[in-house]
Design an enzyme around this catalytic site. Sequence first.
Site, mmCIF file in Angstrom:
data_model
loop_
_atom_site.group_PDB
_atom_site.id
_atom_site.type_symbol
_atom_site.label_atom_id
_atom_site.label_comp_id
_atom_site.label_asym_id
_atom_site.label_seq_id
_atom_site.Cartn_x
_atom_site.Cartn_y
_atom_site.Cartn_z
ATOM 1 N N SER A 1 0.741 -1.177 -0.120
ATOM 2 C CA SER A 1 -0.066 0.084 0.082
ATOM 3 C C SER A 1 0.769 1.263 -0.139
ATOM 4 O O SER A 1 1.660 1.396 -0.665
ATOM 5 C CB SER A 1 -0.893 0.258 1.181
ATOM 6 O OG SER A 1 -1.597 1.205 1.064
ATOM 7 N N THR A 2 1.099 1.964 1.063
ATOM 8 C CA THR A 2 1.587 3.331 1.241
ATOM 9 C C THR A 2 3.088 2.934 0.911
ATOM 10 O O THR A 2 3.856 2.115 1.601
ATOM 11 C CB THR A 2 1.504 3.735 2.478
ATOM 12 O OG1 THR A 2 0.149 4.082 2.881
ATOM 13 C CG2 THR A 2 2.278 5.212 2.351
ATOM 14 N N HIS B 1 -2.913 -0.958 -3.037
ATOM 15 C CA HIS B 1 -3.863 -0.371 -2.859
ATOM 16 C C HIS B 1 -3.867 1.118 -3.649
ATOM 17 O O HIS B 1 -2.954 1.917 -3.312
ATOM 18 C CB HIS B 1 -4.187 0.247 -1.513
ATOM 19 C CG HIS B 1 -4.358 -1.100 -0.646
ATOM 20 N ND1 HIS B 1 -4.081 -0.934 0.777
ATOM 21 C CD2 HIS B 1 -4.839 -2.026 -0.590
ATOM 22 C CE1 HIS B 1 -4.148 -1.993 1.283
ATOM 23 N NE2 HIS B 1 -4.808 -2.766 0.212
ATOM 24 N N MET C 1 0.124 0.989 5.198
ATOM 25 C CA MET C 1 -0.447 1.509 6.084
ATOM 26 C C MET C 1 -1.846 0.459 6.547
ATOM 27 O O MET C 1 -2.358 0.168 5.362
ATOM 28 C CB MET C 1 -0.892 3.019 6.008
ATOM 29 C CG MET C 1 -1.857 3.782 7.165
ATOM 30 S SD MET C 1 -2.562 5.023 6.844
ATOM 31 C CE MET C 1 -3.820 4.962 5.632
ATOM 32 N N ASP D 1 -4.548 -4.505 6.460
ATOM 33 C CA ASP D 1 -4.660 -5.535 5.228
ATOM 34 C C ASP D 1 -3.736 -6.350 4.810
ATOM 35 O O ASP D 1 -2.466 -5.967 4.743
ATOM 36 C CB ASP D 1 -4.929 -4.843 3.703
ATOM 37 C CG ASP D 1 -5.821 -5.550 2.655
ATOM 38 O OD1 ASP D 1 -6.274 -6.533 3.273
ATOM 39 O OD2 ASP D 1 -5.496 -4.903 1.562
#
Length: 370
Positions: free
Chosen positions: A169-170, A196, A289, A292
């Site tokens: 993600s991030t 994401h 972050m 998940d």
Amino acid sequence: MAPIRILVVDDSVVIRRLLSDTLSGDPALEVVGTASDGRIALAKIPLLKPDLITLDIEMPVMDGLETLAAVRKLYPKLPVIMFSTLTERGAASTLDALSLGASDYATKPSYTGSPAVALERIHIELIPKIKALCGIASLNLLPLQGTLPSLKVRVRSNPRIEIVSIGTSTGGPAALAEVLPRIPNDFPVPIVVVQHMPPIFTRLLAERLASRSAIPVEEGRSGVVLSPGHAWIAPGNFHMKVIRAGAGWCLNLNQGSKENSCRPAVDVLFRSVAAACGANVLGVVMTGMGSDGVLGAQAIRDAGGDVIIQDEASSIIWGMPGLVHASGLADAAYPLDCLAAEITHRVLQSRGRRVPHDSKSYATVERPAK
């Protein structure tokens, strides 16, 4: 704890006011100043000493990309979140910004609907990222959606790895740009990825990674049969699953309910590869972050597969991999620049091929076989 000091940089008076009012409404945040272009922002940084900058991309005098490059030279550790439009041009510029060192991005809400919806988007998407990048959101403050079963003692059979499944993600676009281009062109298994990102972004990300990689990289499509040495990235706003198709596997896309507030979700992909491929899975959880991927990592390990993670030092945010580690689900953790070599080594070794390998020495977490 003192509030996080934020500098808002945007050429729109409306956006500056919206962000200032909304962010300052959170007691953990304080907008200490605004700027209408990059040149003004650079002059204000040493005076205001912000902890984080939100940065528009399209601005007069000095645009967001020019400003970001200057900020990275002068303040290499200062978190910068790009605030961009959900358009083809905005997505391309955001990916440029991430490659230049932006910490993360948030998409500007549409103002064609309710103002309340726009405010909600800022609260849901932007504020948590600000807090995470500035160290407020800790692992203990990120609850799992669902119940993590108690760890099981695994009987290890060292199965052949038939598929690699990656979740991030991030910080993920930059991390994937370090990993996928280092995968050799004769890689013997398919790779499936959840990053994401919203629609448009994932397609452009796949195209950029493909231009830099020895293996083909595409956005996932329903019904595509998985083939060795090929990577697929889940499209924005769609969950991606791997399902059995005869003697092999294919992709399935759906718009089921969000999990962990995400669609695509890493948990959905990881559960599917565990169900379709059993123990023949290598799961990889990288910077990101939230939580998940934790329940999905449990599913992979329960099926007999292995899970490795990116280490804390090389992660933009150690939320996702950190929670996998804290839950006892990581077989090992590696710096970002060692992940591609480790993935390749594990896959080839599991298939009886002897390869030179030295990334083991960089493992920061190693769990004994059970």
